[in-house]
Design an enzyme around this catalytic site. Structure first.
Site, PDB file in Angstrom:
ATOM      1  NE  ARG A  14      -2.828  -1.440   3.421  1.00  0.00           N
ATOM      2  CZ  ARG A  14      -3.330  -2.600   3.823  1.00  0.00           C
ATOM      3  NH1 ARG A  14      -4.141  -3.289   3.036  1.00  0.00           N
ATOM      4  NH2 ARG A  14      -3.033  -3.093   5.013  1.00  0.00           N
ATOM      5  CG  PHE A  70     -10.990  -8.078  -6.163  1.00  0.00           C
ATOM      6  CD1 PHE A  70     -12.038  -8.981  -6.224  1.00  0.00           C
ATOM      7  CD2 PHE A  70     -10.214  -7.892  -7.298  1.00  0.00           C
ATOM      8  CE1 PHE A  70     -12.305  -9.692  -7.387  1.00  0.00           C
ATOM      9  CE2 PHE A  70     -10.474  -8.595  -8.468  1.00  0.00           C
ATOM     10  CZ  PHE A  70     -11.524  -9.495  -8.521  1.00  0.00           C
ATOM     11  CG  ASP A  99     -15.282  -5.650  -2.001  1.00  0.00           C
ATOM     12  OD1 ASP A  99     -14.073  -5.939  -1.891  1.00  0.00           O
ATOM     13  OD2 ASP A  99     -16.194  -6.380  -1.584  1.00  0.00           O
ATOM     14  CB  SER A 100     -19.011  -8.367  -4.701  1.00  0.00           C
ATOM     15  OG  SER A 100     -18.232  -9.152  -3.815  1.00  0.00           O
ATOM     16  CB  ALA A 151     -13.689  -6.863  -9.289  1.00  0.00           C
ATOM     17  CG  ASP A 160      -5.126  -7.537  -3.048  1.00  0.00           C
ATOM     18  OD1 ASP A 160      -4.609  -8.663  -3.184  1.00  0.00           O
ATOM     19  OD2 ASP A 160      -5.279  -6.983  -1.940  1.00  0.00           O
ATOM     20  CB  CYS A 198      -3.500 -13.778  -1.168  1.00  0.00           C
ATOM     21  SG  CYS A 198      -5.280 -13.953  -1.410  1.00  0.00           S
TER      22      CYS A 198
END
Length: 405
Positions: free
Chosen positions: A223, A239, A261-262, A291, A309, A349
């Site tokens: 970040r 996301f 974002d959902s 997204a 991300d 990730c």
């Protein structure tokens, strides 16, 4: 202590201090251990090698100690102090027995990162005095009260609460009472969220209702890198969850940031974090939607910096092939839409997707678009998500900073 005796020739990984014993390496179990019991692991000639938590599955023992001190009453306190020492050495934490240093800019960090801190199956995140614990094994879940007591000894009066959030991570088939709740609360403490500092920026963390432990601490350094590159750019954060990258981009001088974002709950928190950090709301817009669907509708060239991300696309090896296709599809969409001379921060990730496989998926995505793409940086997890050198599988977060002509 129940004895786990290994097959001849299957001791080498333990001699190299790898913290897992696979079921196929076991010759004999002398006793009848329940899942989560402490067991001793012995070589085929009877030599003691290690001790750890027994579990049912392909990983039969998660090693906690290569000595015989695991049943010491001070074991958990010693291990947590060692983990804290790593965070102090990396500049993220300070000694709780001393006065708080002036000008603290970060008061949240991962205190225990599983195998990275020689405590397989245990995650503890620290949020300005609140420790949020997640057990990923029956043994760690059964040890959580001792762990809470050790945290109280290590942090003393600076500890406000210990919250157990293991219901979504501990093995439900082990007959465990998986109900989240407080293991410790300081007198008068009754909060469910707090505002933490990360590199001088403020974020609301709700450990009870938020994802994981409430915040994604593993992207702290990435970040900060986004902040460095955001000046004068139009930024898209896909996301976004609670808007970590969005806040840093605004702080870095982005002209405008769009967050996608959902989750409606996540988007509400993004807006709160924008206000909490004092940014003009006209510089930020939130979109609650899928997204990839959003990206498909974006005009080419609208954004000259994108953050991609996504959550883990593969949680086990059986999902690896589909995950790589998903990373390729998502990154191809981003590369095709980013402005000329634009930047893309893209991440995975998924632990089962290694750095090479992820880079190949992004390469394939770039080739699909036909655009000229350079790798400016290779990105990973920060110091408090440490990797045990004997357990390279712990290196789960990987990313690329791309320059697209």
């Amino acid at each position: 202590m129940v004895k786990i005796i290994l097959k001849k020739g299957r001791e080498e990984s333990l001699r190299r201090f790898h913290p897992w014993v696979f079921s196929g390496a076991i010759a004999q179990i002398a006793g009848n251990p329940a899942e989560g019991d402490i067991v001793g692991v012995y070589a085929s000639d009877g030599t003691f090698m290690a001790a750890g938590h027994y579990q049912i599955g392909s990983i039969a023992v998660r090693i906690l100690s290569f000595d015989s001190d695991i049943q010491s009453p001070d074991f958990w306190e010693i291990m947590i102090r060692r983990a804290l020492d790593v965070r102090i050495a990396s500049g993220l934490a300070f000694d709780p027995s001393s006065e708080m240093p002036a000008g603290v800019r970060t008061d949240c960090y991962r205190l225990v990162h599983g195998e990275g801190d020689n405590l397989p199956g245990l995650i503890i995140d620290f949020y300005d005095g609140i420790c949020v614990l997640q057990a990923h094994s029956a043994g760690m879940f059964r040890s959580r009260k001792q762990i809470s007591s050790a945290l109280q000894k290590v942090y003393g009066d600076r500890l406000k609460a210990v919250y157990d959030k293991s219901s979504g991570t501990a093995p439900f088939k082990a007959g465990l009472d998986l109900v989240d709740g407080y293991l410790y609360r300081k007198d008068g403490f009754n909060s469910t969220e707090t505002a933490v500092l990360e590199n001088g920026h403020r974020f609301i963390v709700n450990w009870e209702s938020g994802q994981k432990t409430g915040f994604f601490l593993d992207q702290r350094e990435n970040r900060a890198l986004v902040e460095r590159y955001s000046g004068g750019r139009s930024v898209l954060n896909l996301f976004c969850y609670t808007g970590g990258f969005s806040i840093y981009a605004l702080a870095g001088g982005a002209l405008h940031v769009d967050s996608v974002d959902s989750s409606k709950k996540a988007m509400d928190l993004v807006e709160k974090n924008v206000r909490l950090n004092g940014f003009e709301e006209s510089r930020h817009t939130g979109y609650c939607c899928d997204a990839l669907d959003y990206l498909k509708e974006v005009p080419e060239g609208k954004y000259d910096l994108m953050i991609v991300d996504p959550p883990a696309f593969a949680k086990h090896r059986g999902a690896l092939k589909n995950a790589l296709r998903a990373y390729q599809r998502l990154n191809a969409a981003a590369i095709s839409k980013v402005a000329s001379r634009g930047l893309i921060f893209t991440y995975s990730c998924s632990q089962v997707v290694d750095k090479e496989a992820f880079a190949l998926a992004v390469f394939s995505a770039a080739a699909q678009t036909g655009r000229s793409v350079r790798i400016l940086d290779r990105l990973n997890q920060p110091a408090d998500h440490s990797v045990n050198i004997y357990h390279p599988e712990g290196e789960y977060l990987k990313g690329l900073l791309l320059y697209v002509e």
